[in-house]
Motif scaffolding. Structure first.
Motif, PDB file in Angstrom:
ATOM      1  N   ARG A  22      14.158 -15.594  24.542  1.00  0.00           N
ATOM      2  CA  ARG A  22      13.017 -14.690  24.634  1.00  0.00           C
ATOM      3  C   ARG A  22      13.027 -13.991  25.968  1.00  0.00           C
ATOM      4  NH1 ARG A  22       8.067 -13.540  26.221  1.00  0.00           N
ATOM      5  NH2 ARG A  22       7.692 -15.237  27.634  1.00  0.00           N
ATOM      6  N   ASN A  23      12.877 -12.702  25.918  1.00  0.00           N
ATOM      7  CA  ASN A  23      12.784 -11.921  27.137  1.00  0.00           C
ATOM      8  C   ASN A  23      11.373 -12.086  27.700  1.00  0.00           C
ATOM      9  OD1 ASN A  23      12.477  -9.794  29.046  1.00  0.00           O
ATOM     10  ND2 ASN A  23      14.239  -8.797  28.117  1.00  0.00           N
ATOM     11  N   LYS A  26       8.796  -9.177  27.213  1.00  0.00           N
ATOM     12  CA  LYS A  26       8.270  -8.849  25.890  1.00  0.00           C
ATOM     13  C   LYS A  26       6.944  -9.579  25.704  1.00  0.00           C
ATOM     14  CE  LYS A  26       9.423  -8.844  21.023  1.00  0.00           C
ATOM     15  NZ  LYS A  26      10.406  -9.194  20.009  1.00  0.00           N
ATOM     16  N   THR A  28       3.951 -11.665  24.178  1.00  0.00           N
ATOM     17  CA  THR A  28       3.892 -12.712  23.159  1.00  0.00           C
ATOM     18  C   THR A  28       2.857 -12.339  22.100  1.00  0.00           C
ATOM     19  OG1 THR A  28       2.192 -13.964  24.320  1.00  0.00           O
ATOM     20  CG2 THR A  28       4.505 -14.496  24.839  1.00  0.00           C
ATOM     21  N   ASN A 143       0.847  -3.573  25.676  1.00  0.00           N
ATOM     22  CA  ASN A 143       1.533  -4.398  24.692  1.00  0.00           C
ATOM     23  C   ASN A 143       2.228  -3.557  23.633  1.00  0.00           C
ATOM     24  OD1 ASN A 143       0.655  -6.713  25.947  1.00  0.00           O
ATOM     25  ND2 ASN A 143      -1.103  -6.974  24.608  1.00  0.00           N
ATOM     26  N   ASP A 146       5.299  -2.007  25.295  1.00  0.00           N
ATOM     27  CA  ASP A 146       6.334  -3.014  25.537  1.00  0.00           C
ATOM     28  C   ASP A 146       6.978  -3.477  24.235  1.00  0.00           C
ATOM     29  OD1 ASP A 146       5.890  -2.879  28.237  1.00  0.00           O
ATOM     30  OD2 ASP A 146       4.761  -4.755  28.356  1.00  0.00           O
ATOM     31  N   ALA A 147       6.175  -3.729  23.214  1.00  0.00           N
ATOM     32  CA  ALA A 147       6.714  -4.178  21.929  1.00  0.00           C
ATOM     33  C   ALA A 147       7.617  -3.113  21.330  1.00  0.00           C
ATOM     34  CB  ALA A 147       5.579  -4.523  20.971  1.00  0.00           C
ATOM     35  N   PHE A 150      11.036  -3.069  23.136  1.00  0.00           N
ATOM     36  CA  PHE A 150      11.935  -4.146  22.739  1.00  0.00           C
ATOM     37  C   PHE A 150      12.342  -4.016  21.272  1.00  0.00           C
ATOM     38  CE2 PHE A 150      10.094  -5.954  26.572  1.00  0.00           C
ATOM     39  CZ  PHE A 150      11.247  -6.315  27.216  1.00  0.00           C
ATOM     40  N   GLU A 151      11.475  -3.456  20.454  1.00  0.00           N
ATOM     41  CA  GLU A 151      11.819  -3.224  19.040  1.00  0.00           C
ATOM     42  C   GLU A 151      12.967  -2.224  18.945  1.00  0.00           C
ATOM     43  OE1 GLU A 151       9.514  -0.701  15.795  1.00  0.00           O
ATOM     44  OE2 GLU A 151       8.504  -2.600  16.219  1.00  0.00           O
ATOM     45  N   LYS A 153      15.237  -1.642  21.205  1.00  0.00           N
ATOM     46  CA  LYS A 153      16.459  -2.238  21.761  1.00  0.00           C
ATOM     47  C   LYS A 153      17.120  -3.199  20.783  1.00  0.00           C
ATOM     48  CE  LYS A 153      15.761  -1.459  26.486  1.00  0.00           C
ATOM     49  NZ  LYS A 153      16.798  -0.794  27.153  1.00  0.00           N
ATOM     50  N   GLU A 154      16.330  -3.820  19.888  1.00  0.00           N
ATOM     51  CA  GLU A 154      16.882  -4.795  18.950  1.00  0.00           C
ATOM     52  C   GLU A 154      17.546  -4.135  17.760  1.00  0.00           C
ATOM     53  OE1 GLU A 154      13.634  -7.377  18.065  1.00  0.00           O
ATOM     54  OE2 GLU A 154      13.618  -8.260  20.072  1.00  0.00           O
TER      55      GLU A 154
END
Length: 155
Positions: A22-23, A26, A28, A143, A146-147, A150-151, A153-154
């Motif tokens: 977990r980064n 990111k 929670t 949030n 940030d989400a 990361f979404e 990047k995945e």
């Protein structure tokens, strides 16, 4: 400050938790949920207070408009501050206007409550619900951003 989007696997910090990594940057699920709950509690509480208030309709409209104006203003401030921190172009005019709008919303609420013929407890209720809404709107915007980062990047 280094922008988040320039992080690579080599320089990012990750926390190992069993098989999952977990980064720490990111948000929670618990923090996202708490932020949304606080925003809804603040806005719904403020609106229920207005609905039940013994004021004229134009006064209710004033306080409701200040809430909407303040929510938009703080989200705009959060976005422009974050964009600048990440090296994205934000004009000084927009940056200044977002701060001006945020401060104006707070001042207008303060002046409205100061001059209102309400009990001190009611004034305090509206002020606290407004502050909770403003703070949680910033957290929800952070949030969400940030989400999304990361979404992307995945993928």
């Amino acid at each position: 400050m280094e922008p988040l989007q320039n992080r690579t696997e080599g320089n990012s910090i990750a926390i190992k938790n069993g098989d999952k990594t977990r980064n720490p940057f990111k948000p929670t699920g618990a923090f996202i949920g708490a932020s949304w709950f606080a925003l809804l509690a603040g806005v719904v509480g403020y609106c229920i207070g207005l609905w039940n208030a013994d004021m004229q309709l134009n006064e209710k409209g004033y306080y409701f408009t200040i809430l909407l104006f303040g929510l938009f203003a703080v989200i705009s401030v959060q976005k422009s501050v974050r964009d600048r921190a990440e090296g994205l172009a934000v004009t000084d005019l927009y940056y200044g206007l977002s701060w001006f709008a945020t401060i104006a919303a707070m001042v207008l609420l303060t002046i409205g409550l100061w001059n209102a013929g309400l009990a001190r407890s009611e004034k305090g209720f509206y002020a606290m619900a407004f502050c909770l809404s403003m703070f949680s709107a910033i957290a929800v915007q952070k949030n969400t951003r940030d989400a999304k980062l990361f979404e992307d990047k995945e993928l």
